[in-house]
Design a protein around this motif. Sequence first.
Motif, PDB file in Angstrom:
ATOM      1  N   UNK A   1       0.829  -1.191   0.000  1.00  0.00           N
ATOM      2  CA  UNK A   1       0.000   0.000   0.000  1.00  0.00           C
ATOM      3  C   UNK A   1       0.860   1.237   0.000  1.00  0.00           C
ATOM      4  N   UNK A   2       0.294   2.359   0.452  1.00  0.00           N
ATOM      5  CA  UNK A   2       1.036   3.608   0.488  1.00  0.00           C
ATOM      6  C   UNK A   2       2.218   3.486   1.448  1.00  0.00           C
ATOM      7  N   UNK A   3       3.352   4.057   1.048  1.00  0.00           N
ATOM      8  CA  UNK A   3       4.534   4.021   1.904  1.00  0.00           C
ATOM      9  C   UNK A   3       5.470   2.896   1.525  1.00  0.00           C
ATOM     10  N   UNK A   4       6.297   2.477   2.467  1.00  0.00           N
ATOM     11  CA  UNK A   4       7.309   1.451   2.206  1.00  0.00           C
ATOM     12  C   UNK A   4       6.655   0.083   2.043  1.00  0.00           C
ATOM     13  N   UNK A   5       6.982  -0.592   0.956  1.00  0.00           N
ATOM     14  CA  UNK A   5       6.531  -1.962   0.737  1.00  0.00           C
ATOM     15  C   UNK A   5       7.494  -2.640  -0.217  1.00  0.00           C
ATOM     16  N   UNK A   6       7.325  -3.931  -0.416  1.00  0.00           N
ATOM     17  CA  UNK A   6       8.285  -4.709  -1.203  1.00  0.00           C
ATOM     18  C   UNK A   6       8.383  -4.207  -2.641  1.00  0.00           C
ATOM     19  N   UNK A   7       7.271  -3.934  -3.274  1.00  0.00           N
ATOM     20  CA  UNK A   7       7.283  -3.496  -4.668  1.00  0.00           C
ATOM     21  C   UNK A   7       7.989  -2.143  -4.793  1.00  0.00           C
ATOM     22  N   UNK A   8       7.682  -1.220  -3.870  1.00  0.00           N
ATOM     23  CA  UNK A   8       8.330   0.091  -3.909  1.00  0.00           C
ATOM     24  C   UNK A   8       9.831  -0.038  -3.722  1.00  0.00           C
ATOM     25  N   UNK A   9      10.246  -0.944  -2.826  1.00  0.00           N
ATOM     26  CA  UNK A   9      11.673  -1.148  -2.601  1.00  0.00           C
ATOM     27  C   UNK A   9      12.350  -1.702  -3.849  1.00  0.00           C
ATOM     28  N   UNK A  10      11.751  -2.704  -4.471  1.00  0.00           N
ATOM     29  CA  UNK A  10      12.332  -3.285  -5.687  1.00  0.00           C
ATOM     30  C   UNK A  10      12.372  -2.264  -6.826  1.00  0.00           C
ATOM     31  N   UNK A  11      11.352  -1.449  -6.922  1.00  0.00           N
ATOM     32  CA  UNK A  11      11.335  -0.404  -7.961  1.00  0.00           C
ATOM     33  C   UNK A  11      12.495   0.567  -7.759  1.00  0.00           C
ATOM     34  N   UNK A  12      12.704   0.963  -6.494  1.00  0.00           N
ATOM     35  CA  UNK A  12      13.791   1.881  -6.192  1.00  0.00           C
ATOM     36  C   UNK A  12      15.144   1.263  -6.513  1.00  0.00           C
ATOM     37  N   UNK A  13      15.327  -0.009  -6.162  1.00  0.00           N
ATOM     38  CA  UNK A  13      16.588  -0.687  -6.440  1.00  0.00           C
ATOM     39  C   UNK A  13      16.833  -0.802  -7.944  1.00  0.00           C
ATOM     40  N   UNK A  14      15.769  -1.112  -8.676  1.00  0.00           N
ATOM     41  CA  UNK A  14      15.909  -1.237 -10.130  1.00  0.00           C
ATOM     42  C   UNK A  14      16.352   0.075 -10.750  1.00  0.00           C
ATOM     43  N   UNK A  15      15.761   1.175 -10.310  1.00  0.00           N
ATOM     44  CA  UNK A  15      16.070   2.481 -10.889  1.00  0.00           C
ATOM     45  C   UNK A  15      17.445   2.983 -10.469  1.00  0.00           C
ATOM     46  N   UNK A  16      17.957   2.484  -9.325  1.00  0.00           N
ATOM     47  CA  UNK A  16      19.270   2.919  -8.858  1.00  0.00           C
ATOM     48  C   UNK A  16      20.398   2.002  -9.325  1.00  0.00           C
ATOM     49  N   UNK A  17      20.046   0.993 -10.125  1.00  0.00           N
ATOM     50  CA  UNK A  17      21.070   0.112 -10.670  1.00  0.00           C
ATOM     51  C   UNK A  17      21.556  -0.966  -9.728  1.00  0.00           C
ATOM     52  N   UNK A  18      20.826  -1.204  -8.639  1.00  0.00           N
ATOM     53  CA  UNK A  18      21.215  -2.222  -7.665  1.00  0.00           C
ATOM     54  C   UNK A  18      20.694  -3.592  -8.113  1.00  0.00           C
ATOM     55  N   UNK A  19      21.470  -4.645  -7.842  1.00  0.00           N
ATOM     56  CA  UNK A  19      21.045  -6.019  -8.151  1.00  0.00           C
ATOM     57  C   UNK A  19      20.849  -6.756  -6.829  1.00  0.00           C
ATOM     58  N   UNK A  20      19.624  -6.869  -6.345  1.00  0.00           N
ATOM     59  CA  UNK A  20      19.377  -7.417  -5.010  1.00  0.00           C
ATOM     60  C   UNK A  20      19.334  -8.944  -4.994  1.00  0.00           C
ATOM     61  N   UNK A  21      19.495  -9.500  -3.793  1.00  0.00           N
ATOM     62  CA  UNK A  21      19.221 -10.919  -3.562  1.00  0.00           C
ATOM     63  C   UNK A  21      17.824 -11.016  -2.969  1.00  0.00           C
TER      64      UNK A  21
ATOM     65  N   UNK B   1      10.516  -1.890 -15.037  1.00  0.00           N
ATOM     66  CA  UNK B   1      11.265  -0.649 -14.883  1.00  0.00           C
ATOM     67  C   UNK B   1      12.535  -0.629 -15.737  1.00  0.00           C
ATOM     68  N   UNK B   2      12.524  -1.406 -16.809  1.00  0.00           N
ATOM     69  CA  UNK B   2      13.602  -1.352 -17.788  1.00  0.00           C
ATOM     70  C   UNK B   2      14.861  -2.101 -17.416  1.00  0.00           C
ATOM     71  N   UNK B   3      14.813  -2.939 -16.414  1.00  0.00           N
ATOM     72  CA  UNK B   3      15.973  -3.732 -16.031  1.00  0.00           C
ATOM     73  C   UNK B   3      15.752  -5.179 -16.415  1.00  0.00           C
ATOM     74  N   UNK B   4      16.823  -5.900 -16.605  1.00  0.00           N
ATOM     75  CA  UNK B   4      16.758  -7.320 -16.910  1.00  0.00           C
ATOM     76  C   UNK B   4      16.398  -8.076 -15.637  1.00  0.00           C
ATOM     77  N   UNK B   5      15.383  -8.943 -15.717  1.00  0.00           N
ATOM     78  CA  UNK B   5      15.006  -9.733 -14.557  1.00  0.00           C
ATOM     79  C   UNK B   5      16.133 -10.589 -14.029  1.00  0.00           C
ATOM     80  N   UNK B   6      17.113 -10.911 -14.881  1.00  0.00           N
ATOM     81  CA  UNK B   6      18.251 -11.719 -14.451  1.00  0.00           C
ATOM     82  C   UNK B   6      19.148 -10.965 -13.471  1.00  0.00           C
ATOM     83  N   UNK B   7      18.924  -9.655 -13.341  1.00  0.00           N
ATOM     84  CA  UNK B   7      19.717  -8.882 -12.380  1.00  0.00           C
ATOM     85  C   UNK B   7      19.317  -9.176 -10.941  1.00  0.00           C
ATOM     86  N   UNK B   8      18.197  -9.839 -10.764  1.00  0.00           N
ATOM     87  CA  UNK B   8      17.765 -10.240  -9.427  1.00  0.00           C
ATOM     88  C   UNK B   8      18.363 -11.616  -9.129  1.00  0.00           C
ATOM     89  N   UNK B   9      18.995 -11.752  -7.957  1.00  0.00           N
ATOM     90  CA  UNK B   9      19.668 -12.987  -7.577  1.00  0.00           C
ATOM     91  C   UNK B   9      18.796 -13.768  -6.594  1.00  0.00           C
TER      92      UNK B   9
END
Length: 447
Positions: free
Chosen positions: A322-342, A396-404
Amino acid sequence: MLVVDLEVHGDGRGWFKENWQRAKMTAAGLPDFGPVQHSVAYNGSRGVTRGVHAEPWDKFVSIVHGRAFGAWVDLREGPTFGAVHTEQLDEGTAVFVPRGVGNSYQVLEDDTVYSYLVNDHWRPDAAYTMLNLADEKAGIPWPIPLAEATLSEKDQAHPPLRDVVPVTAPRTLVIGRSGQVGQALAEFFPEADFVGRGELDLADPESVASFDLSRYAVVINAAAHTAVDAAETPDGRRDAWAVNASAVARLAEAAREHGALLIHYSTDYVFDGTGGSGVDRAYREDDPIAPLGVYGQSKAAGEAAVRSVPRHYLLRTSWVVGEGTNFVATMRSLARRGVSPTVIDDQVGRLTPAREIARATRHLVDAAAPFGTYHVTGGGAARSWYDIAREVFSANGRDGEDVVAVSTEEYAAGRGPTAPRPALSTLDTARIESVGFHPHPVDVLDL
């Protein structure tokens, strides 16, 4: 207002009827209104007429002996204000009268006995709305002219319809306005009063005792302690139990006392993640609970308290966004910042938009669905957190393979106190679908 034809069994000895049979009557469409008091009025002679009274509770009226002419006037605010309905009453007819509808009757036979069930206790300070029996605008067609009837002085002095202040609709209270679900409820319950911890602190017995719940017909509890990992610490354990269990028990007691409908939210964490009935399938509402951690245990205790309220909806959900911090918002932020999360790939469930939970709540209330427990999640296939993260990255324009992908055990290593989580969090939504609510598929682009 509902008129009920009762089945009367008779022979030479007399007759028998089930005057109020909860299971049969709710199955037939009557509300499960939770009566708490049974009153009986004996009327000695034909012509006794009792005034138009709209009390602050629902009534189920019927005849035990004799006959009467019943008249009801809608005194609630709205387009049907002033509408009149009349009915001949004998042992085979009963009427459900919602609060705010003026109830009156005139006895057509000597020794008529009139019975009524109500869902709140009579109290001398209760606010009644009255209407004059002879009001010309209402125009009730009394079989026995009022000049020939037996009326009390009090009933004769009631105001005409033009001077009656309409009965306002019972209000809705939402507790926990700042959380994801609380914020979403504002769209679907714009008429509700929203309170935070400053106005009503469920963890404080004095705060609950001093808060006036008598004005509310519906109480929605969207407050919860959701810090799952923190709940495994000594301080967090106390906080989780205080908010999710003890506070809910106090609220349930208050809701029972005032006859309110209590709506409460719970979680997939009350299950152990092995699947319904020990097999790999979505959990149904009646599957045994077996919480793994403190958070799930405290929520399970809260569920038990809610079930003690006769009129309740308990909505279990999972993976709320929902509004505020959540898993989707976090992943979106990581994708846009070029981070590859586990991201964990061995926990499976469905995302549930907070707005979907609010929509389901509104549906249950408006549909007067049977009380009890319902599962509500977003629609579509169950997926892992890893699958969802890949979808967010692709959107968000990133390759899904960037997620570990990592296992739950690998992810938790070295992170300090970590709560055990269900491997399978998928909830079966067949029951809520059976009452007309159909979950919308979840698109991460909309979250």
